[in-house]
Design an enzyme around this catalytic site. Structure first.
Site, mmCIF file in Angstrom:
data_model
loop_
_atom_site.group_PDB
_atom_site.id
_atom_site.type_symbol
_atom_site.label_atom_id
_atom_site.label_comp_id
_atom_site.label_asym_id
_atom_site.label_seq_id
_atom_site.Cartn_x
_atom_site.Cartn_y
_atom_site.Cartn_z
ATOM 1 C CE1 TYR A 1 1.926 5.631 20.781
ATOM 2 C CE2 TYR A 1 1.534 7.743 19.780
ATOM 3 C CZ TYR A 1 1.894 7.189 20.743
ATOM 4 O OH TYR A 1 2.249 7.881 21.883
ATOM 5 C CB SER B 1 -0.913 10.364 22.271
ATOM 6 O OG SER B 1 -0.236 10.870 21.247
HETATM 7 P P1 NDP Z 1 10.015 6.894 26.198
HETATM 8 O O1 NDP Z 1 10.502 5.917 25.403
HETATM 9 O O2 NDP Z 1 11.371 8.015 26.795
HETATM 10 O O3 NDP Z 1 9.587 6.146 27.868
HETATM 11 C C1 NDP Z 1 8.747 5.272 27.566
HETATM 12 C C2 NDP Z 1 9.267 4.377 28.914
HETATM 13 O O4 NDP Z 1 8.474 3.152 29.004
HETATM 14 C C3 NDP Z 1 10.754 3.752 29.080
HETATM 15 O O5 NDP Z 1 11.453 4.269 29.969
HETATM 16 C C4 NDP Z 1 10.500 2.140 28.884
HETATM 17 O O6 NDP Z 1 11.432 1.795 29.902
HETATM 18 C C5 NDP Z 1 9.066 2.013 29.409
HETATM 19 N N1 NDP Z 1 8.537 0.873 29.012
HETATM 20 C C6 NDP Z 1 8.545 0.315 27.607
HETATM 21 N N2 NDP Z 1 7.869 -0.848 27.550
HETATM 22 C C7 NDP Z 1 7.670 -1.215 29.053
HETATM 23 C C8 NDP Z 1 7.245 -2.416 29.354
HETATM 24 N N3 NDP Z 1 6.896 -3.464 28.902
HETATM 25 N N4 NDP Z 1 6.980 -2.384 30.933
HETATM 26 C C9 NDP Z 1 7.420 -1.304 31.776
HETATM 27 N N5 NDP Z 1 7.744 -0.361 31.123
HETATM 28 C C10 NDP Z 1 8.023 -0.237 29.668
HETATM 29 O O7 NDP Z 1 8.758 7.574 25.917
HETATM 30 P P2 NDP Z 1 7.948 8.653 26.458
HETATM 31 O O8 NDP Z 1 8.315 9.434 27.766
HETATM 32 O O9 NDP Z 1 7.642 9.708 25.403
HETATM 33 O O10 NDP Z 1 6.502 8.085 26.712
HETATM 34 C C11 NDP Z 1 5.639 8.018 28.056
HETATM 35 C C12 NDP Z 1 4.293 7.986 27.368
HETATM 36 O O11 NDP Z 1 3.927 9.171 26.662
HETATM 37 C C13 NDP Z 1 3.966 6.726 26.415
HETATM 38 O O12 NDP Z 1 2.637 6.295 26.843
HETATM 39 C C14 NDP Z 1 3.809 7.559 25.070
HETATM 40 O O13 NDP Z 1 3.080 6.916 23.954
HETATM 41 C C15 NDP Z 1 3.171 8.986 25.396
HETATM 42 N N6 NDP Z 1 3.358 9.892 24.570
HETATM 43 C C16 NDP Z 1 4.557 10.562 24.294
HETATM 44 C C17 NDP Z 1 4.682 11.636 23.349
HETATM 45 C C18 NDP Z 1 5.944 12.171 22.971
HETATM 46 O O14 NDP Z 1 6.196 12.973 21.841
HETATM 47 N N7 NDP Z 1 7.211 11.920 23.671
HETATM 48 C C19 NDP Z 1 3.683 12.191 22.795
HETATM 49 C C20 NDP Z 1 2.273 11.611 23.065
HETATM 50 C C21 NDP Z 1 2.432 10.609 24.162
HETATM 51 P P3 NDP Z 1 12.065 0.332 29.911
HETATM 52 O O15 NDP Z 1 12.494 -0.116 28.576
HETATM 53 O O16 NDP Z 1 13.198 0.288 30.830
HETATM 54 O O17 NDP Z 1 10.865 -0.685 30.203
#
Ligand code: NDP
Length: 247
Positions: free
Chosen positions: A159, A146
Site C-alpha cells: 500500500y 496518504s
Molecule cells: P472508501 O473505501 O470509502 O472509498 C474508496 C472508493 O473507491 C469506493 O467508493 C469504491 O467504490 C472506489 N473504488 C474501488 N475500486 C475501484 C475501481 N476499480 N474503480 C473505481 N472506483 C473504485 O475509502 P476512502 O474514502 O478512505 O479512500 C479514498 C482514497 O483515500 C483512497 O485512495 C485511499 O487510499 C485514500 N486514503 C484514505 C485514508 C483513510 O484513512 N480513509 C488515509 C489515506 C489515504 P466502488 O467499490 O463502488 O467502485
C-alpha cells in the site's frame, strides 16, 4: 439544506471513487460550493443516489460508472463528462483500496489489486484527461496519496509503495506542466469504508482499533476545495491532513 455559493466560477470536477468516504464527502462539499461534480465508481446505484441527493440540495452532479483498472472505462467516464460540459477542469484521482497484510502472508492477488487501483488507476486517469487539459491550456489533477506515501509501516509495504508512487508521479507531472496544476493530498486516519478492503482479519481488527481517532472524510473534502479554489497561478502541491491525535 445547503445552498451552493453564487460567487464562485463553477468548475467541472471529476471524482473517482465517489460513492463513499473521501470521494463522497469531496463531491458533496464541492457541489455545495457551486461546482459541477462528475461521480465515478463501480457501484452505480450508490452514485445515482448521491447525485440525486446533491441535486435535491440545488447542486449539480452527474453519475457515470467507472472502473479505474480498465483504461477504456476511464476514457468513457472522462469522455462522458467532456461531452456533457465541454471541458474538464479538475480530476480527483481518489479511488483506492487498502488490503493490508504482511508480505510473508503472500496475498499476491491483493498486491496486484492495490497496484491496479491505486497506481494504474491514477495513471489511466491522467492519461484520459491530459490531452483535454493540454488543449484547454488549463486543468488541475488532484491525486490521493496518504501518510503511507510519506512513511512505511508493517503490513503496509505494498500500500505504501503505491502511495509513494503516486507522490513520485505527481511530482513528475508537475515538473512537466506549466499550465496544469498538480496537488497531492495525503490524509491520515479518516473515517470511510477503506478498512472493508482488508482481507486479513487480524490486521483488520488492529487497524479498526486505530480508527477511534479518525477524522471525518469532510476534512479531506475541505482540503481539496481549498486547493482547487486558489488563483490559477497558485499551485498547492501537497497537503497532509491527519488527526491531531495521530502519531
Ligand atoms: P472508501 O473505501 O470509502 O472509498 C474508496 C472508493 O473507491 C469506493 O467508493 C469504491 O467504490 C472506489 N473504488 C474501488 N475500486 C475501484 C475501481 N476499480 N474503480 C473505481 N472506483 C473504485 O475509502 P476512502 O474514502 O478512505 O479512500 C479514498 C482514497 O483515500 C483512497 O485512495 C485511499 O487510499 C485514500 N486514503 C484514505 C485514508 C483513510 O484513512 N480513509 C488515509 C489515506 C489515504 P466502488 O467499490 O463502488 O467502485
Amino acid at each position: 439544506m445547503t445552498h451552493p455559493s453564487t460567487t464562485v466560477t463553477p468548475k467541472v470536477v471529476l471524482v473517482t471513487g465517489a460513492g463513499s468516504g473521501i470521494g463522497e464527502a469531496t463531491a458533496r462539499r464541492l457541489a455545495a460550493a457551486g461546482h459541477h461534480v462528475v461521480l465515478g465508481a463501480r457501484r452505480i446505484d450508490r452514485l445515482a443516489a448521491l447525485a440525486k441527493d446533491i441535486e435535491d440540495r440545488a447542486g449539480s452532479a452527474f453519475a457515470h460508472v467507472l472502473d479505474v483498472t480498465d483504461p477504456a472505462s476511464v476514457r468513457s467516464f472522462v469522455g462522458a463528462a467532456h461531452d456533457r460540459y465541454g471541458r474538464v477542469d479538475v480530476l480527483v484521482n481518489n479511488a483506492g483500496v487498502m488490503p493490508l497484510s504482511r508480505l510473508d502472508a503472500l496475498r499476491v492477488d491483493e498486491w496486484d489489486r492495490m497496484i491496479d487501483v491505486n497506481l494504474r488507476g491514477v495513471l489511466y486517469g491522467i492519461a484520459a484527461v491530459l490531452p483535454i487539459m493540454r488543449a484547454q491550456h488549463a486543468g488541475h489533477i488532484v491525486n490521493l496519496s496518504s501518510v503511507s506515501g510519506l512513511r512505511v509501516d508493517p503490513t503496509a509495504a505494498v500500500y505504501s509503495a503505491t502511495k509513494h508512487a503516486v507522490r513520485a508521479l505527481s511530482e513528475g507531472l508537475r515538473q512537466e506542466s506549466r499550465d496544469l496544476r498538480v496537488t497531492v493530498i495525503s490524509p491520515g486516519l479518516t473515517r470511510s469504508e477503506l478498512t472493508g478492503s482488508i482481507g486479513d482479519s487480524d490486521v483488520k481488527d488492529a487497524v479498526e482499533q486505530q480508527m477511534d481517532i479518525a477524522i471525518p472524510a469532510a476534512a479531506i473534502g475541505e482540503a481539496i476545495l481549498y486547493a482547487i479554489t486558489q488563483p490559477a497561478d497558485v499551485d498547492v502541491n501537497e497537503l497532509v491532513v491527519r488527526p491531531t491525535a495521530q502519531g
